[in-house]
Enzyme design. Structure first.
Site, short mmCIF file in Angstrom:
data_model
loop_
_atom_site.label_atom_id
_atom_site.label_comp_id
_atom_site.label_asym_id
_atom_site.label_seq_id
_atom_site.Cartn_x
_atom_site.Cartn_y
_atom_site.Cartn_z
N ILE A 126 29.17 -8.68 34.55
CA ILE A 126 30.43 -8.43 33.83
C ILE A 126 30.67 -6.92 33.71
CG2 ILE A 126 30.39 -10.59 32.53
CD1 ILE A 126 29.66 -8.84 30.04
N ASP A 127 29.59 -6.13 33.81
CA ASP A 127 29.71 -4.68 33.58
C ASP A 127 30.43 -3.94 34.71
OD1 ASP A 127 28.29 -5.16 31.32
OD2 ASP A 127 26.41 -4.31 32.02
N MET A 169 30.94 -5.34 25.58
CA MET A 169 29.68 -5.05 26.28
C MET A 169 29.86 -3.87 27.23
SD MET A 169 27.68 -8.58 27.00
CE MET A 169 26.63 -9.28 25.73
N GLU A 221 29.47 -1.04 23.79
CA GLU A 221 28.23 -1.08 22.99
C GLU A 221 27.34 0.13 23.23
OE1 GLU A 221 25.94 -4.51 24.28
OE2 GLU A 221 26.15 -3.92 26.37
#
Ligand code: F6P
Length: 341
Positions: A126-127, A169, A221
């Site tokens: 997802i990053d 995130m 984050e």
């Protein structure tokens, strides 16, 4: 060929779509046979497998998670790990591996390739921070989930004249924060690549209140206040040397409330960004990665990762893809700054 498939690292929507594409094309076009390894590199390390054929991949295209399970197992941190994997592959009659993962899982694949394991990689996270590919699947879904959350938070923040800090995130790369913040019309976006000044954030918040709008701040984050270090949940490292992040959202909301005298709340999206059904973009990307990964295996093109360049799927060296993280370039961040304050 008898081919092992594994998914490692943090899960993300689209993993099942890749597995399905690999198996469907592998069986129908090439007549290969598949074995599923459980929980990332733990599977080959402990010889733990599951059946993986056409029947097992029916209906999994829209499903989040991974039917194979995942883990952050690092065989290079296990005494005799590489030899054990080689022995297990030989005992199970496995000719080649397809490893689907991010920088950690594919970093292991790159090293195993140098040690003569026949492996091809597929990029997920997802990053979106994997080098050598324009996009990883999972990212688009995460951004859409975060964008929807921001849209919803705008309306409730307005009703209560509050600041809302949304923590998304992104350990070292701020792609999710940047894209969801831009798409959701955030007031400030804070990313790990650019240490931030709390005073400047507070100034943006005050400006926003002056125009009778409630500020929404999107913070990755891994974003770092310039005058202190990264905020972590504990100091324990995982097998790849990462600490557990989380806490920056609440810390920042606290700072804003203290300095402005107006209520500020934090919302931590966490694993919601990784769960559930993939977007159409991620389903298509994951499917194309799977189709091309099985082609690479069929052609014995070992040590490669399939990657998206523009609209084409290409093959790159695993070693090149895992050499360094793809972080947000400063110019991309500067573009977004027009909307701050
Ligand atoms: O690498 C994907 C990711 O979701 C990161 O954004 C995040 O820092 C990390 O995984 C969280 O990992 P875990 O689910 O193991 O806590």
């Amino acid at each position: 060929m008898r081919i092992g498939v594994l998914t490692g690292g943090g899960d993300c929507p689209g993993l099942n779509a890749v597995i399905r594409a690999v198996v469907r094309k592998g069986v129908a076009t090439y007549g290969h046979e598949f074995v599923g390894f459980r929980d990332g590199w733990r599977g080959p390390l402990q010889g733990e497998t599951r059946t993986l054929g056409i029947a097992e991949v029916r209906g999994i295209l829209p499903r989040g998670g991974t039917i194979l399970g995942s883990s952050r197992t690092n065989p290079f941190k296990v005494e005799g790990g590489v030899e054990t994997i080689k022995r297990n592959l030989a005992d199970l009659g496995i000719d080649a591996l397809i490893a689907i993962g991010g920088e950690d899982t594919l970093g292991v694949a790159a090293k195993l390739h140098e040690l003569d394991v026949r492996v091809v990689g597929g990029p997920k996270t997802i990053d979106n921070d994997l080098g050598a590919t324009d996009y990883t699947f999972g990212f688009d879904t995460a951004v859409n989930i975060a964008m929807e959350a921001i849209d919803r938070l705008h309306t409730t923040a307005e009703s209560h004249h509050r600041t809302v800090v949304v923590e998304v995130m992104g350990r070292h790369a701020g792609w999710i924060a940047l894209h969801s913040g831009l798409a959701g019309g955030a007031n400030v976006i804070l990313i790990p690549e650019q240490p931030f000044d709390v005073d400047a954030v507070v100034e943006h918040v005050e400006n926003r209140f002056k125009t009778n709008y409630s500020p929404i701040i999107v913070v990755a984050e891994g974003a770092v206040p310039a005058d202190r270090g990264m905020i972590t949940r504990d100091e324990q490292l995982d097998a790849f040397g990462h600490v557990k992040l989380g806490g920056i959202g609440n810390w920042l909301a606290d700072q804003i409330e203290k300095r402005t005298g107006k209520e500020a709340r934090a919302v931590v999206l966490g694993h919601i960004q990784r769960g559930g059904t993939p977007t159409a973009f991620d389903r298509v990307l994951a499917t194309r990665f799977g189709l091309h990964a099985i082609d690479a295996v069929h052609e014995s093109d070992w040590g490669k990762m399939v990657a998206l360049r523009g609209t084409d799927i290409v093959r790159v060296q695993l070693a090149e893809a895992t050499k360094e993280l793809k972080t947000v370039p400063m110019a991309r961040y500067t573009e977004a700054e027009v909307f701050f304050g």
